[in-house]
Design an enzyme around this catalytic site. Sequence first.
Site, PDB file in Angstrom:
ATOM      1  N   ALA A  63       0.862  -1.177   0.000  1.00 25.71           N
ATOM      2  CA  ALA A  63       0.000   0.000   0.000  1.00 25.71           C
ATOM      3  C   ALA A  63       0.902   1.233   0.000  1.00 25.71           C
ATOM      4  O   ALA A  63       2.072   1.147   0.375  1.00 25.71           O
ATOM      5  CB  ALA A  63      -0.872  -0.014   1.246  1.00 25.71           C
ATOM      6  N   GLY A 102       0.814  -5.255   0.920  1.00 25.91           N
ATOM      7  CA  GLY A 102      -0.364  -5.265   0.060  1.00 25.91           C
ATOM      8  C   GLY A 102      -0.060  -5.756  -1.348  1.00 25.91           C
ATOM      9  O   GLY A 102      -0.945  -6.273  -2.034  1.00 25.91           O
ATOM     10  N   GLU A 105      -0.210  -9.382  -1.032  1.00 22.21           N
ATOM     11  CA  GLU A 105      -1.616  -9.752  -0.784  1.00 22.21           C
ATOM     12  C   GLU A 105      -2.428  -9.703  -2.075  1.00 22.21           C
ATOM     13  O   GLU A 105      -3.295 -10.543  -2.316  1.00 22.21           O
ATOM     14  CB  GLU A 105      -2.226  -8.824   0.271  1.00 22.21           C
ATOM     15  CG  GLU A 105      -1.596  -9.029   1.645  1.00 22.21           C
ATOM     16  CD  GLU A 105      -2.111  -8.031   2.670  1.00 22.21           C
ATOM     17  OE1 GLU A 105      -1.736  -6.851   2.563  1.00 22.21           O
ATOM     18  OE2 GLU A 105      -2.892  -8.441   3.544  1.00 22.21           O
ATOM     19  N   GLU A 125       4.536  -5.680   7.086  1.00 23.16           N
ATOM     20  CA  GLU A 125       3.705  -4.682   7.785  1.00 23.16           C
ATOM     21  C   GLU A 125       4.074  -4.546   9.253  1.00 23.16           C
ATOM     22  O   GLU A 125       3.976  -3.468   9.839  1.00 23.16           O
ATOM     23  CB  GLU A 125       2.224  -5.043   7.662  1.00 23.16           C
ATOM     24  CG  GLU A 125       1.616  -4.766   6.287  1.00 23.16           C
ATOM     25  CD  GLU A 125       1.726  -5.939   5.336  1.00 23.16           C
ATOM     26  OE1 GLU A 125       2.584  -6.827   5.569  1.00 23.16           O
ATOM     27  OE2 GLU A 125       0.963  -5.969   4.365  1.00 23.16           O
TER      28      GLU A 125
HETATM   29  N1  T1G Z   1       4.618   3.417  -0.027  1.00 23.97           N
HETATM   30  C1  T1G Z   1       5.091   4.616  -0.390  1.00 23.97           C
HETATM   31  N2  T1G Z   1       6.372   4.856  -0.684  1.00 23.97           N
HETATM   32  C2  T1G Z   1       7.207   3.817  -0.635  1.00 23.97           C
HETATM   33  C3  T1G Z   1       6.779   2.525  -0.258  1.00 23.97           C
HETATM   34  C4  T1G Z   1       5.413   2.337   0.042  1.00 23.97           C
HETATM   35  N3  T1G Z   1       4.932   1.156   0.397  1.00 23.97           N
HETATM   36  N4  T1G Z   1       7.859   1.699  -0.283  1.00 23.97           N
HETATM   37  C5  T1G Z   1       8.893   2.450  -0.666  1.00 23.97           C
HETATM   38  N5  T1G Z   1       8.516   3.718  -0.876  1.00 23.97           N
HETATM   39  C6  T1G Z   1       9.347   4.830  -1.343  1.00 23.97           C
HETATM   40  C7  T1G Z   1      10.453   5.158  -0.357  1.00 23.97           C
HETATM   41  O1  T1G Z   1       9.999   6.044   0.627  1.00 23.97           O
HETATM   42  C8  T1G Z   1      11.479   5.773  -1.259  1.00 23.97           C
HETATM   43  O2  T1G Z   1      11.072   7.087  -1.545  1.00 23.97           O
HETATM   44  C9  T1G Z   1      11.336   4.986  -2.560  1.00 23.97           C
HETATM   45  O3  T1G Z   1      10.030   4.384  -2.494  1.00 23.97           O
HETATM   46  C10 T1G Z   1      12.360   3.890  -2.736  1.00 23.97           C
HETATM   47  O4  T1G Z   1      12.424   3.124  -1.539  1.00 23.97           O
HETATM   48  C11 T1G Z   1      -2.865  -3.266   3.326  1.00 23.97           C
HETATM   49  C12 T1G Z   1      -1.197  -1.540   4.602  1.00 23.97           C
HETATM   50  C13 T1G Z   1      10.289  -1.774  -1.760  1.00 23.97           C
HETATM   51  C14 T1G Z   1      12.158  -3.046  -0.707  1.00 23.97           C
HETATM   52  O5  T1G Z   1       6.512  -2.036   4.047  1.00 23.97           O
HETATM   53  O6  T1G Z   1      10.698  -2.206   1.982  1.00 23.97           O
HETATM   54  O7  T1G Z   1       0.884  -2.841   2.246  1.00 23.97           O
HETATM   55  O8  T1G Z   1      12.955   8.261  -0.546  1.00 23.97           O
HETATM   56  O9  T1G Z   1      14.730   3.781  -0.835  1.00 23.97           O
HETATM   57  O10 T1G Z   1      16.044   0.168  -1.033  1.00 23.97           O
HETATM   58  O11 T1G Z   1      -1.441  -4.891   4.160  1.00 23.97           O
HETATM   59  O12 T1G Z   1      11.198   0.516  -0.108  1.00 23.97           O
HETATM   60  O13 T1G Z   1      12.918   7.804  -2.996  1.00 23.97           O
HETATM   61  O14 T1G Z   1      11.298   9.432  -1.990  1.00 23.97           O
HETATM   62  O15 T1G Z   1      13.469   1.925   0.302  1.00 23.97           O
HETATM   63  O16 T1G Z   1      15.148  -0.239  -3.390  1.00 23.97           O
HETATM   64  C15 T1G Z   1       4.005  -2.719   3.169  1.00 23.97           C
HETATM   65  C16 T1G Z   1       8.254  -0.855   2.187  1.00 23.97           C
HETATM   66  C17 T1G Z   1       3.189  -1.451   3.105  1.00 23.97           C
HETATM   67  C18 T1G Z   1       7.486  -2.081   1.868  1.00 23.97           C
HETATM   68  C19 T1G Z   1      12.602  -0.945  -2.024  1.00 23.97           C
HETATM   69  N6  T1G Z   1       5.171  -2.566   2.351  1.00 23.97           N
HETATM   70  N7  T1G Z   1       9.293  -0.626   1.209  1.00 23.97           N
HETATM   71  O17 T1G Z   1      13.796  -0.702  -1.334  1.00 23.97           O
HETATM   72  O18 T1G Z   1      14.328   1.684  -2.087  1.00 23.97           O
HETATM   73  S1  T1G Z   1       1.807  -1.516   4.148  1.00 23.97           S
HETATM   74  C20 T1G Z   1       6.351  -2.231   2.857  1.00 23.97           C
HETATM   75  C21 T1G Z   1      10.454  -1.290   1.210  1.00 23.97           C
HETATM   76  C22 T1G Z   1       0.693  -2.451   3.359  1.00 23.97           C
HETATM   77  C23 T1G Z   1      -1.452  -3.711   3.418  1.00 23.97           C
HETATM   78  C24 T1G Z   1      -0.529  -2.778   4.157  1.00 23.97           C
HETATM   79  C25 T1G Z   1      11.497  -0.825   0.250  1.00 23.97           C
HETATM   80  C26 T1G Z   1      11.618  -1.657  -1.049  1.00 23.97           C
HETATM   81  P1  T1G Z   1      12.131   8.226  -1.781  1.00 23.97           P
HETATM   82  P2  T1G Z   1      13.801   2.641  -0.919  1.00 23.97           P
HETATM   83  P3  T1G Z   1      14.917   0.205  -1.983  1.00 23.97           P
END
Ligand code: T1G
Length: 689
Positions: A63, A102, A105, A125
């Site tokens: 998400a 998500g 999912e 998450e």
């Molecule tokens: N939403 C918005 N921005 C995101 C994002 C996300 N989920 N994930 C990464 N970014 C942005 C981050 O801030 C950065 O921005 C850029 O992308 C690159 O990230 C219903 C509610 C995917 C493995 O927890 O683990 O789904 O700084 O520097 O090292 O159940 O990002 O460039 O402006 O980290 O290549 C669950 C979180 C969400 C994954 C990539 N998902 N992301 O790593 O690059 S909750 C996560 C990561 C959810 C549902 C629930 C990593 C990555 P900027 P980065 P990277």
Amino acid sequence: MTRTATSAFMADVMLITLDNPPVNALSNALRRDLHEELQRAFEDAAVRAIVLICAGRTFVAGADITEFGQPWQRPSLPDLCTFLDDAPKPVIAAIHGTALGGGFELALACHYRIAALSAKVGLPEVHLGILPGAGGTQRVPRIVGVEAALEIITSGRRIGATEALSLGLIDAAVGDAILRDEAIAFAKRVIADGGAMPRIRDRTVTVEAAHARSDLFANFRKANPHRFKGFLAPAAIVEAVEAAVTLPFDDGLATETALFERLVASPESAAQRHAFFAEREAARVPDIGADAVPIDICAVGVIGAGTMGGGITMNFLNAGIPVTLVEMTQEALDRGIATIRRNYEATAAKGRMTTQHVEQRMALISPSLDLGALVDADLLIEAVYESMDVKRDIFARLDGIVKQGAILASNTSFLDLNRIAAATRRPACVVGLHFFSPANVMRLLEVVRGSATSKTVIATAMKLAKRIGKVAVLSGVCDGFIANRLLAPRGYQAEAMMLEGTPIAEIDRALVGYGFAMGHFQMMDLVGLDVIGRDAAKRTVMGDLVAAGRLGQKRGAGYYDYDEKRRPSPSAVTAALIAEVAAAGGVAGAATRGDEALLARLLYPVVNEGAKILDEGIALRASDIDIAAVLGYNWPVYRGGPLFWADQVGLGRVVAEMRALEAVHGEVFRPAPLLVRLADEGRGFGSLS
Ligand code: T1G
């Protein structure tokens, strides 16, 4: 507006491509577009199967976290997953990069999943203080069983394609280059075989098997206490997975949604999301743009093979970068290298790396007794003991040896970097790289910018940090830089309260209750009282403990007594010493009692120091200070760091309580001007960014 989901028709198969850089997060716009594309494909009689694939570097990373806190716009992610559940034709997810949260999912709501061999899936998450809110807690146990699901969802770990295949989380793994073609071929096979549409929601075997085992959940909690302490999400995850066992699928989903809503509104989750963004924000340095081109670091030299030097070396070996390790004596060199090997072998013994990997890493070390061996290194890191004279001498010698353009870094934790740089004729190439112990484990790296350090050098250090798995926080030059300076007042207050008669066990208990892994005195005992520098001119409890041979845990006695299992208990000897030192120093004052009072005393001075560090421009932003505390000092991440926490307490209250403490304990509690200004304006540190 450009569409974030588009379709292309390949014979019977509709290929829907999600394209929302950088990580295809499921924003409101992407969900809406995807819903429309799916709707069209469902209605189009010529389409007999659908492939969901992503453009760019990764499948959907979850998400869109930036949209949290706002109400879900329709279709919500759970709506989309239900829409897929009800799909009238087979849908296949084609996964590359990382399918997380998500994103995974969404893939689990499809009928089939095919992944590139390098892809990873997972439900991270928990690290954001929430749970998978789009069916993850209901579908994963239906595939892998309850115990494996609990482990996967409460750890948030990433699972490689091969393991995911063996767990049944995906149906096929193929070479990266052929993912798209293979996904289409897979879809055609499904069509040819009659278009079966297996839904994970309909699987019952694993959850029924768990019916008779009601102790599963209690056992899991008991076996993993560290995952639960202080955090809200893991317990909610257990509850949601339990609902997968005890309730029909749709009711389980409703339970998951209710728990998700509760978590997302919690201060713990807000703090963890703050930490997520703080970690990424820290990499940005406002005055360093694309014009500062980082140099390639292909070879590193480390001077000093002690605990720090060895740990630092391991970071580079892990990243495949060769290191020349220099010491003064053969004995010290051998000892340092043996320690590195022992660390790797311990990891291998736990099954976390192969012996072949151990040898590959060890082979990247070139040991030497001669600084001259560093002539080809691109980066030199000095990690010898904290003496200005010794460091200046080494830097002056390196200046005469190393190649033009090489970066000269010091791992000093408090010395004036500008004076070290002045020992060379190239201060622009000098930078601080302050690692935290154990240097191969702790994720914080303070990059210290001297007054002459060039932008290229800073850009290189920031980039290198990411390559070796560290989070870099930029610091200006001051005594203790950000993290050590920030936390020092906590130690002073702990010791002051001890002398005033507060039992050390109560002080430690308050810190542990707040969420630190251990209290101040337990930490001192763990590190070893003999290795902690102290003012030899002053009589201190620590000095007396050392004189009495009470060096800490390793001797079974320090501030505490320890039994053979290293469990601490209060010591009468220490109590007597404390009373003596207090009397000798003429310490008056009353014991501080109660967790709230103890924490105000211990942690408000940290907040105050943070305000000063920020005001002086030593740190770029408040969130950098928070992340330094979280990653350098294990400040509980669900508190978000000292400044985020202070905002949650309310700066007005912090200032008022500090003034009351100032009246009793003096200047250390005088609120810093920035703190007062923000409090007066009714603002928080968070409003500064
Ligand atoms: N939403 C918005 N921005 C995101 C994002 C996300 N989920 N994930 C990464 N970014 C942005 C981050 O801030 C950065 O921005 C850029 O992308 C690159 O990230 C219903 C509610 C995917 C493995 O927890 O683990 O789904 O700084 O520097 O090292 O159940 O990002 O460039 O402006 O980290 O290549 C669950 C979180 C969400 C994954 C990539 N998902 N992301 O790593 O690059 S909750 C996560 C990561 C959810 C549902 C629930 C990593 C990555 P900027 P980065 P990277």
